[in-house]
Write an enzyme that holds these catalytic residues in place. Sequence first.
Site, PDB file in Angstrom:
ATOM      1  CB  ILE A 276      99.611 -11.663  37.928  1.00  0.00           C
ATOM      2  CG1 ILE A 276     100.877 -10.923  38.351  1.00  0.00           C
ATOM      3  CG2 ILE A 276      99.653 -13.108  38.375  1.00  0.00           C
ATOM      4  CD1 ILE A 276     101.120 -10.949  39.863  1.00  0.00           C
ATOM      5  CG  ASP A 277      95.490  -6.846  35.658  1.00  0.00           C
ATOM      6  OD1 ASP A 277      95.399  -6.649  34.447  1.00  0.00           O
ATOM      7  OD2 ASP A 277      95.186  -5.995  36.517  1.00  0.00           O
ATOM      8  CE  LYS A 278      99.526   0.019  35.176  1.00  0.00           C
ATOM      9  NZ  LYS A 278      99.093   1.132  34.285  1.00  0.00           N
TER      10      LYS A 278
ATOM     11  CD  GLU B  46      92.785 -12.388  37.776  1.00  0.00           C
ATOM     12  OE1 GLU B  46      92.316 -11.332  37.314  1.00  0.00           O
ATOM     13  OE2 GLU B  46      92.087 -13.388  37.948  1.00  0.00           O
TER      14      GLU B  46
END
Length: 358
Positions: free
Chosen positions: A168-170, A17
Site C-alpha cells: 500500500i502507498d506510503k 495504492e
Amino acid sequence: MAQNEETEDELEQDDPEMEGDSQAAGQTYEHFHFTTDGGQNLIRIDKYVVDHVSHASRTKVQAAADAGNILVNGKPVKANYRVKPGDEISIVMSYPPREIEIVPQDIPLDIVYEDESLLVVNKPAGMCVHPAVGNHDGTLVNALAWHLRGLPMFQDVKDPRPGLVHRIDKDTSGLLVVAKSEKAKLALAHQFFEKSTERSYVALVWGLMESDTGTIRGNIGRSVRDRKVMDVYPEGSGIGKSAVTHYEVMERLGYVSLVKCRLETGRTHQIRAHFRHIGHPLFGDTHYGGDQILRGTTFPKYRQFVTNCLTALPRQALHAKTLGFTHPETGEMMRFDSEVADDMADVIDRWRKYVENR
C-alpha cells in the site's frame, strides 16, 4: 549467453495504492536473457531456468511462467514449453532490475497477528513499504528485516521485497500480510494473483455521492502529463490495465462522504485515480487534487475549518481496513479488521461535528 546479475524475484501484481515508481503503465523490464546454443537438448523451460538462474526454485519459476513473465522469442510461454536450439529466452518483471541493500532497523511494528508462516501488520501512514529511490531506509521491510532477522528470507539482501506479496502507498495506513518463508510467499502471492483475497478500504472523499452504492470502471495507466500519478482510460482502449472499484457510502458529512471500497482488481493508486475520475478526489490527496477546498461555501469560517482539517491530515484519507486470505499452511480462512488511523478518524469526527453544529 548474457545474464543480468540480479536474482529472480517473486512475481508481484499491481497493488491498489502502491508507491509510485519509474515504470510506465504496462511496461516490463528484462532481468535475465539467455540464447540457447545449437546443441541444446529439448528440456522443459522451468528446468532450464532453474539450472541457469541462481536462487530460483522450480515452483517459483512455474509461477512466473503462469503469470507471463517468461518469454521465448518475444512471446510468453508456459512452464512445460520445450526449449529448442537458438531460442531467445527472457525473464521480465514489472519493475526495473536493482539491488538495494536491506539494512535491518529496530523500528516498532504494530503486529496484529503472527505465527510461523506469516504476520499481519498495521502499517502507519508515512512509512514506505520497501526501499526505493529516495527511500533507502526507515521502511516496513527494514523493520521486518530486524524483527525477522533469524529467518533465511530476511538474510538475502538481493531480494528487494522479502516477504511482500502486496503493498500500500506510503501515505495510506492499514493492514498488510507478510510471508515468513518462500512457501508461504508463493501461496499468498497466488491468492493475490487469483484475486481470492478479501480487502476493503475506507476513504473520505470530496462531495456527496449521489448513489448509496456504485461501481467505478476504467483502465488505469500512468499519466502522460505526470508520471507520478495514474490516469483513467476507457475500457477496451488498450491503454493501462482494467480496473474495477465497488463502493458503498457509509456516511454523508456536509461536503464530504465516507465510503467503503472493495476492489475487484489491484492497480497502482486505483482508489485514488478512480474517485478523482468521477469527480470525488480523496480528501487531502496532494497528487490527485484533494488538498484543495473543492466543495462548500465561501464563508471564511468554513474555509478555516477545512484548512484546519487538511493541516490535521496532510495525506490522502485512505485506510486499508480489512484483510482476508486463506492460511498457506492450515487452509483456514483468516480475516482481520483494523481501526481507522487516528489522524483520519480525528478529521472524520470534525466533519461529523461540523454537520451537527452548522
